[in-house]
Scaffold this motif. Structure first.
Motif, PDB file in Angstrom:
ATOM      1  N   UNK A  68       0.865  -1.181   0.000  1.00 24.49           N
ATOM      2  CA  UNK A  68       0.000   0.000   0.000  1.00 24.49           C
ATOM      3  C   UNK A  68       0.898   1.225   0.000  1.00 24.49           C
ATOM      4  N   UNK A  69       0.644   2.135  -0.913  1.00 26.79           N
ATOM      5  CA  UNK A  69       1.393   3.389  -0.962  1.00 26.79           C
ATOM      6  C   UNK A  69       0.444   4.532  -0.633  1.00 26.79           C
ATOM      7  N   UNK A  70       0.848   5.353   0.328  1.00 25.05           N
ATOM      8  CA  UNK A  70       0.092   6.555   0.684  1.00 25.05           C
ATOM      9  C   UNK A  70       0.671   7.713  -0.122  1.00 25.05           C
ATOM     10  N   UNK A  71      -0.173   8.381  -0.890  1.00 27.88           N
ATOM     11  CA  UNK A  71       0.256   9.491  -1.745  1.00 27.88           C
ATOM     12  C   UNK A  71      -0.326  10.801  -1.230  1.00 27.88           C
ATOM     13  N   UNK A  72       0.528  11.681  -0.729  1.00 26.40           N
ATOM     14  CA  UNK A  72       0.115  13.037  -0.395  1.00 26.40           C
ATOM     15  C   UNK A  72       0.265  13.857  -1.669  1.00 26.40           C
ATOM     16  N   UNK A  73      -0.849  14.348  -2.191  1.00 29.45           N
ATOM     17  CA  UNK A  73      -0.831  15.056  -3.468  1.00 29.45           C
ATOM     18  C   UNK A  73      -1.232  16.506  -3.229  1.00 29.45           C
ATOM     19  N   UNK A  74      -0.289  17.409  -3.527  1.00 31.62           N
ATOM     20  CA  UNK A  74      -0.564  18.840  -3.394  1.00 31.62           C
ATOM     21  C   UNK A  74       0.129  19.576  -4.538  1.00 31.62           C
ATOM     22  N   UNK A  75      -0.291  20.798  -4.756  1.00 31.51           N
ATOM     23  CA  UNK A  75       0.333  21.615  -5.783  1.00 31.51           C
ATOM     24  C   UNK A  75      -0.002  21.192  -7.198  1.00 31.51           C
ATOM     25  N   UNK A  76      -1.006  20.327  -7.329  1.00 32.38           N
ATOM     26  CA  UNK A  76      -1.439  19.845  -8.638  1.00 32.38           C
ATOM     27  C   UNK A  76      -2.607  20.719  -9.092  1.00 32.38           C
ATOM     28  N   UNK A  77      -2.603  21.159 -10.343  1.00 32.34           N
ATOM     29  CA  UNK A  77      -3.763  21.935 -10.809  1.00 32.34           C
ATOM     30  C   UNK A  77      -5.064  21.148 -10.618  1.00 32.34           C
ATOM     31  N   UNK A  78      -6.100  21.854 -10.224  1.00 32.27           N
ATOM     32  CA  UNK A  78      -7.382  21.193  -9.962  1.00 32.27           C
ATOM     33  C   UNK A  78      -7.848  20.375 -11.162  1.00 32.27           C
ATOM     34  N   UNK A  79      -7.544  20.855 -12.363  1.00 33.15           N
ATOM     35  CA  UNK A  79      -7.919  20.135 -13.585  1.00 33.15           C
ATOM     36  C   UNK A  79      -7.322  18.736 -13.640  1.00 33.15           C
TER      37      UNK A  79
END
Length: 183
Positions: A68-79
């Motif tokens: 299982x990989x936990x991905x913190x995703x930020x700074x990505x365009x909402x699109x």
């Protein structure tokens, strides 16, 4: 006393819709194998409680046969966020408080299983969905995440949030403006 109306932020059903995980994972650069848990917030934002998300995923790892990989995703365009929702196997929200988190509604629009703390309107949004779990303790969150990852039934989250599509909330807002104008 004045009458009040609550109209939630509408979800773009054209953008946030179910799509195959394989191409989405390729687009966002995630491995094809194993489970992927989306945490769409900055790790350092205290209210989102990333350390708790790590504890929950670590405990779930011990109970499942696949990584299982936990991905913190930020700074990505909402699109681009719909690709992350479709690449993931579950959304994990461990916030200490929320109002009506858009990430949960967008995940549901993509038919992504959701596991969340009991904050804001999340319990209401997830009510009746087999692949959605609300927990107060870490143990409840772990149980919910394991169950959500193991479940083979197709999620029905999109139908759950259809009422808050951008089109539907636009219609509600227009109706309210007409009511006020006719007042």
């Amino acid at each position: 006393n004045r009458e009040s109306h609550v109209i939630p932020h509408g979800i773009d059903f054209e953008r946030f819709r179910p799509a195959p995980a394989g191409p989405a994972r390729e687009r966002v650069g995630w491995d094809a194998e194993g489970y992927h848990v989306l945490f769409p917030y900055p790790e350092e934002r205290a209210v989102k409680n990333y350390p708790r998300a790590e504890r929950v995923v670590d405990a779930a790892r011990e109970r499942l046969d696949a990584p299982i990989t936990l991905h913190s995703v930020t700074g990505v365009p909402h699109d681009e966020m719909a690709f992350y929702h479709n690449a993931a196997d579950a959304l994990l929200l461990t916030s200490t408080h929320e109002g009506s988190p858009n990430a949960v509604k967008e995940a549901l629009a993509c038919n992504l299983p959701v596991v969340s703390t009991d904050v804001g309107d999340v319990r209401t949004r997830l009510d009746g969905l087999e692949q959605a779990h609300v927990g107060r303790s870490d143990a409840e969150l772990v149980d919910g995440l394991v169950a959500g990852l193991r479940c083979d039934d197709p999620p029905r989250g999109r139908e759950q949030v259809r009422e808050i599509s951008r089109q539907r909330t636009g219609e509600q807002l227009l109706a309210l403006y007409r009511q006020v104008a006719d007042g």
